[in-house]
Design a protein around this motif. Sequence first.
Motif, mmCIF file in Angstrom:
data_model
loop_
_atom_site.group_PDB
_atom_site.id
_atom_site.type_symbol
_atom_site.label_atom_id
_atom_site.label_comp_id
_atom_site.label_asym_id
_atom_site.label_seq_id
_atom_site.Cartn_x
_atom_site.Cartn_y
_atom_site.Cartn_z
ATOM 1 N N ASN A 139 -29.576 28.356 0.455
ATOM 2 C CA ASN A 139 -28.257 28.163 1.069
ATOM 3 C C ASN A 139 -28.577 27.923 2.607
ATOM 4 O O ASN A 139 -28.832 28.879 3.303
ATOM 5 C CB ASN A 139 -27.294 29.205 0.889
ATOM 6 C CG ASN A 139 -25.953 28.921 1.670
ATOM 7 O OD1 ASN A 139 -25.632 27.737 2.195
ATOM 8 N ND2 ASN A 139 -25.018 29.989 1.358
ATOM 9 N N LEU A 161 -31.552 32.748 2.626
ATOM 10 C CA LEU A 161 -30.331 32.356 3.298
ATOM 11 C C LEU A 161 -30.686 31.948 4.593
ATOM 12 O O LEU A 161 -31.116 32.718 5.693
ATOM 13 C CB LEU A 161 -29.722 33.686 3.373
ATOM 14 C CG LEU A 161 -28.288 33.662 4.207
ATOM 15 C CD1 LEU A 161 -27.290 33.057 3.180
ATOM 16 C CD2 LEU A 161 -27.651 35.168 4.273
ATOM 17 N N THR A 221 -31.012 23.270 -3.573
ATOM 18 C CA THR A 221 -30.786 23.845 -2.431
ATOM 19 C C THR A 221 -29.040 23.342 -2.180
ATOM 20 O O THR A 221 -28.721 22.215 -2.652
ATOM 21 C CB THR A 221 -31.745 23.099 -1.299
ATOM 22 O OG1 THR A 221 -31.409 21.765 -1.105
ATOM 23 C CG2 THR A 221 -32.956 23.475 -1.595
ATOM 24 N N THR A 222 -28.540 23.828 -1.123
ATOM 25 C CA THR A 222 -27.201 23.477 -0.810
ATOM 26 C C THR A 222 -26.778 23.912 0.401
ATOM 27 O O THR A 222 -27.662 24.787 1.140
ATOM 28 C CB THR A 222 -26.342 23.887 -2.134
ATOM 29 O OG1 THR A 222 -24.988 23.517 -1.750
ATOM 30 C CG2 THR A 222 -26.163 25.292 -2.202
ATOM 31 N N SER A 223 -25.288 24.028 0.817
ATOM 32 C CA SER A 223 -24.952 24.541 1.928
ATOM 33 C C SER A 223 -23.494 25.163 1.415
ATOM 34 O O SER A 223 -22.909 24.933 0.505
ATOM 35 C CB SER A 223 -24.577 23.562 2.816
ATOM 36 O OG SER A 223 -23.924 24.438 4.346
ATOM 37 N N SER A 224 -22.723 26.020 2.295
ATOM 38 C CA SER A 224 -21.974 26.878 1.901
ATOM 39 C C SER A 224 -20.926 26.662 0.689
ATOM 40 O O SER A 224 -20.887 27.232 -0.140
ATOM 41 C CB SER A 224 -21.205 27.373 3.262
ATOM 42 O OG SER A 224 -22.303 27.738 4.189
ATOM 43 N N PHE A 257 -22.598 26.432 -2.373
ATOM 44 C CA PHE A 257 -22.941 27.679 -2.868
ATOM 45 C C PHE A 257 -21.964 28.596 -3.430
ATOM 46 O O PHE A 257 -22.465 29.080 -4.501
ATOM 47 C CB PHE A 257 -23.664 28.541 -1.685
ATOM 48 C CG PHE A 257 -24.825 29.395 -2.325
ATOM 49 C CD1 PHE A 257 -25.952 29.047 -3.140
ATOM 50 C CD2 PHE A 257 -24.542 30.883 -2.000
ATOM 51 C CE1 PHE A 257 -26.637 29.894 -3.485
ATOM 52 C CE2 PHE A 257 -25.330 31.509 -2.395
ATOM 53 C CZ PHE A 257 -26.464 31.622 -3.247
ATOM 54 N N THR A 258 -20.799 28.357 -2.807
ATOM 55 C CA THR A 258 -19.647 29.029 -3.693
ATOM 56 C C THR A 258 -19.484 28.420 -5.045
ATOM 57 O O THR A 258 -19.144 29.024 -5.819
ATOM 58 C CB THR A 258 -18.393 28.669 -2.819
ATOM 59 O OG1 THR A 258 -18.583 29.172 -1.674
ATOM 60 C CG2 THR A 258 -17.133 29.117 -3.784
ATOM 61 N N VAL A 298 -26.789 27.756 5.590
ATOM 62 C CA VAL A 298 -25.560 27.965 6.019
ATOM 63 C C VAL A 298 -24.760 27.260 6.919
ATOM 64 O O VAL A 298 -25.419 27.107 7.905
ATOM 65 C CB VAL A 298 -25.373 29.459 6.227
ATOM 66 C CG1 VAL A 298 -23.997 29.786 6.384
ATOM 67 C CG2 VAL A 298 -26.060 30.226 4.843
ATOM 68 N N ASP A 310 -22.190 33.321 5.341
ATOM 69 C CA ASP A 310 -22.448 33.735 3.989
ATOM 70 C C ASP A 310 -23.048 34.835 3.686
ATOM 71 O O ASP A 310 -23.600 34.992 2.583
ATOM 72 C CB ASP A 310 -22.947 32.526 3.165
ATOM 73 C CG ASP A 310 -22.003 31.189 3.511
ATOM 74 O OD1 ASP A 310 -20.991 31.409 4.177
ATOM 75 O OD2 ASP A 310 -22.406 30.294 3.097
ATOM 76 N N ALA A 313 -24.133 36.191 -0.214
ATOM 77 C CA ALA A 313 -25.614 36.189 -0.580
ATOM 78 C C ALA A 313 -25.852 37.714 -0.910
ATOM 79 O O ALA A 313 -26.598 37.916 -2.004
ATOM 80 C CB ALA A 313 -26.471 35.884 0.555
ATOM 81 N N GLU A 351 -22.250 20.757 -7.694
ATOM 82 C CA GLU A 351 -23.159 21.922 -7.575
ATOM 83 C C GLU A 351 -22.994 22.775 -8.890
ATOM 84 O O GLU A 351 -24.008 23.311 -9.262
ATOM 85 C CB GLU A 351 -22.604 22.673 -6.299
ATOM 86 C CG GLU A 351 -23.261 22.380 -5.022
ATOM 87 C CD GLU A 351 -22.115 21.192 -4.667
ATOM 88 O OE1 GLU A 351 -21.187 20.719 -5.082
ATOM 89 O OE2 GLU A 351 -22.309 20.862 -3.358
#
Lengths: 353, 255
Positions: A104, A168, A77-80, A83-84, A106, A121, A125, A57
Amino acid sequence: MAELKLMKGNEALAEAAIRAGMQAYFGYPITPQSEVIEYLAVQEPNHNYVLIQAESELAAVNMLYGAGGAGARVMTTTSSPGFTLMQEGISYMACAEIPCVLVNVVRGGPGLGTIQPSQGDYFQAVKGGGHGDYHLIVLGPNSVQEMVDHIFLAFELADKYLTPVMLLADGATGQMMEKVMMPQPKEYKPDKPWATTGKTKDRERNILTSLFIQSEDMEQRNLKLQAKYKKILANEIRYEEYMTEDAEFIIVAYGLSSRIVKNVVLQGRKDGLKLGLFRPITLWPYPWDKIGKLAAEDRVKFFMSVEMNAGQMVEDVKLAVCGKKPVFFFGRLGGIVPTPEETYEAIKEKIKE
Amino acid sequence: MKEGYELIYKRPGTLTDRRMSYCPGCFHSTIHKFMMEIVEEMDIQDKTVGVCPVGCSVFAYHYLDIDMQEAAHGRAAAVATGIKRVLPDRIVFSYQGDGDLAAIGTAETLHACNRGENFTFIFINNGIYGMTGGQMAPTTLDGQITSTCPYGRDVDTAGMPLKMAEIISTFEKVAYVERVSCNTPANARKAKRAIKKAFEYQMEGLGTTFIEVASNCPSNWKLTPEESLKWLEEKVFPYYPLDVFRDVKKLKKEE
Ligand SMILES: Cc1ncc(C[n+]2csc(CCOP(=O)(O)OP(=O)(O)O)c2C)c(N)n1
Ligand code: SF4
Ligand SMILES: [Mg+2]
């Protein structure tokens, strides 16, 4: 032509991005949103966007920086946990004023957490997440239809304000299938004189940077960003009200939990309780003023924030209510979606008190 | 031009007038000049987009009169990938130090090369973190003293100095890898030729091109510029030999 379709949230958002004129996508697989890159990979031969499955990421978000800076309409696009990792690039893009769309979807955390839907998250955000004084425009879709509509909106806002814009969402909205009206493809004609496309004789060179080594220059860039955020605050606040006109008990919820609350409000009304739902659609800029006005109404007895976390947005509700009325919180943690029944019980308990 | 005089050398028009922040004798300025001479000679100013990293050359965009993006520390390869993929007909380069390319950005570097991203790496390997004041780099030599290995690099705990050109040359989609230096006029000319070749290969779409400069850092090596050249010859070149490590055109001929 606009089309009525039955689609999964993640796939619908991918299709929406294509139709909104996305020119490059960079991502890294992570549940519960891998369908986005998978969908884009299947569709790739029919369109001419750039698609890279990056090595991380961290790499993806920096590819976004490069491509967005070169003038392309870009999305990741991603998930938690992903996203960090992206926070580095997001802070840089906010400062360098590079437009892009981030999503995200989440899942429950902290840490590796769970792949179940969550709203954990929210702080990350809307309160920063990366370093420095910046904000993202944060949209909180609560349906597959809004996944689609918010993608179109996000690209427009990103270009309008030269800033990263994020959705989000949550694992359930990404995974569930719903009916969706897919808008007709929009032709996208970029007009980005600031982009690094090669210095032609008729202009000065274009430089995209977040480095301002002299504090005076850094302050100027910060003031420029703050002026932009002020404009966004003035123009872009969005929310939905449901039965709040005469409500005595106002439940505040965004995204997936707002749909649960809608059912609870209906049930409450049947039982003679004047419940209402206030749903922020932009989570930054947050509709503080609007909630504040509701708090000033005599008939309103209390607010309750219902979230899929330990109580994050409730801080913004408190900020908005500013001590005028009690503010309560109900939530489930770790990827558990609160049921309408337990939510209703929590509200009724507070009414009894 | 005064009568009777002939102009045989000038600053390339593609360098700005701004005085460089680099220390006297540092190759950063030499390489900047070569790159901009090449951009002028090839007439590609309107097609060139550079990515400068975090390191002493973070200010490169003050000096190079081309469009540039400043990348986060280590991410120049990812940023250059993003640019080149959406502007495939431009000449894109990343200009990175050894801390940037071979420590914090190793993953981005290796994967960009493995994908054969069609841009040029200019890799300034000076064996040290110049900008932050002389700490150990992934390329600091065995026994070399820096501020974070004040008793000399201990390869048993810090590992061996990374040979990036050699590593990159093993990737099939990489078109050209050469290690050059600027310690003598002859080597400097070779360095310029290598960069030009890299740009040409890129324009032909042959794949990743990677020019490592065995560079110097007189200030943090705590040597005079002249002594730094001696250090290069005596200590650096034996471990980091100047050579062409990969050239797809030659490989094709051999086949
Ligand atoms: C994420 C992050 N970590 C650390 C730094 C501090 N930093 C700036 S430059 C640098 C090292 C640069 O060394 P090198 O890449 O070898 O370039 P040189 O200055 O030697 O040319 C470091 C560690 C930073 N800017 N960002
Ligand atoms: S600190 Fe070292 S690398 Fe940086 S400009 Fe000075 S001599 Fe060059
Ligand atoms: Mg260095």
